[in-house]
Scaffold this active site. Sequence first.
Site, short mmCIF file in Angstrom:
data_model
loop_
_atom_site.label_atom_id
_atom_site.label_comp_id
_atom_site.label_asym_id
_atom_site.label_seq_id
_atom_site.Cartn_x
_atom_site.Cartn_y
_atom_site.Cartn_z
N THR A 182 0.82 -1.21 0.00
CA THR A 182 0.00 0.00 0.00
C THR A 182 0.86 1.26 0.00
O THR A 182 2.04 1.23 0.32
CB THR A 182 -0.93 0.03 1.24
OG1 THR A 182 -0.12 0.12 2.42
CG2 THR A 182 -1.81 -1.19 1.31
N ASP A 183 0.20 2.36 -0.33
CA ASP A 183 0.87 3.66 -0.26
C ASP A 183 0.59 4.29 1.10
O ASP A 183 -0.01 3.65 1.99
CB ASP A 183 0.42 4.55 -1.42
CG ASP A 183 -1.08 4.84 -1.43
OD1 ASP A 183 -1.74 4.66 -0.37
OD2 ASP A 183 -1.59 5.26 -2.47
N GLN A 184 0.97 5.52 1.27
CA GLN A 184 0.82 6.20 2.55
C GLN A 184 -0.65 6.33 2.98
O GLN A 184 -0.95 6.41 4.16
CB GLN A 184 1.47 7.58 2.49
CG GLN A 184 1.57 8.26 3.83
CD GLN A 184 2.35 9.56 3.76
OE1 GLN A 184 2.64 10.05 2.67
NE2 GLN A 184 2.71 10.10 4.90
N GLY A 191 -2.80 3.97 2.58
CA GLY A 191 -3.33 2.63 2.85
C GLY A 191 -4.00 2.00 1.65
O GLY A 191 -4.67 0.97 1.78
#
Length: 132
Positions: free
Chosen positions: A16-18, A20
């Site tokens: 995931t990215d920052q 989520g």
Amino acid sequence: MTVESRSTVRVRYAETDQMGVAYHGNYFAWFEVGRTDLLRNLGVTYRDLESGGIRLPVIEAQARFLRPARYDDVLDIHTWVASLGGVRIAFEYEVRLDGDDAPLATGSTAHAAVDHEGRPRRLPEEIRRRLS
């Protein structure tokens, strides 16, 4: 008859990215999970294919992202054989939240059967029979 399978994966934090949200490139890895599970359910593994002199590189890939998958979601990967030729095979995919019928993403991959030198090679009849 449609040859199909279902696989389950859980979105890991590293995917995931920052915010989520699952990174879009992971969907292609999840498609591979579905594809290899489908083959395994038919009694065929990539290891078996390769020991028989056949490789199935991806020659086309497509994905359409409809809703995001998020960290810790349990995903259902629905995979089926879309078309089967002498040398070419195509799979289609739907990624859904476990227990939800609405897809998060859809996609497809096409593969060419080649030998260890990359030359086209017809899929063996036994493999074709299992996939059709």
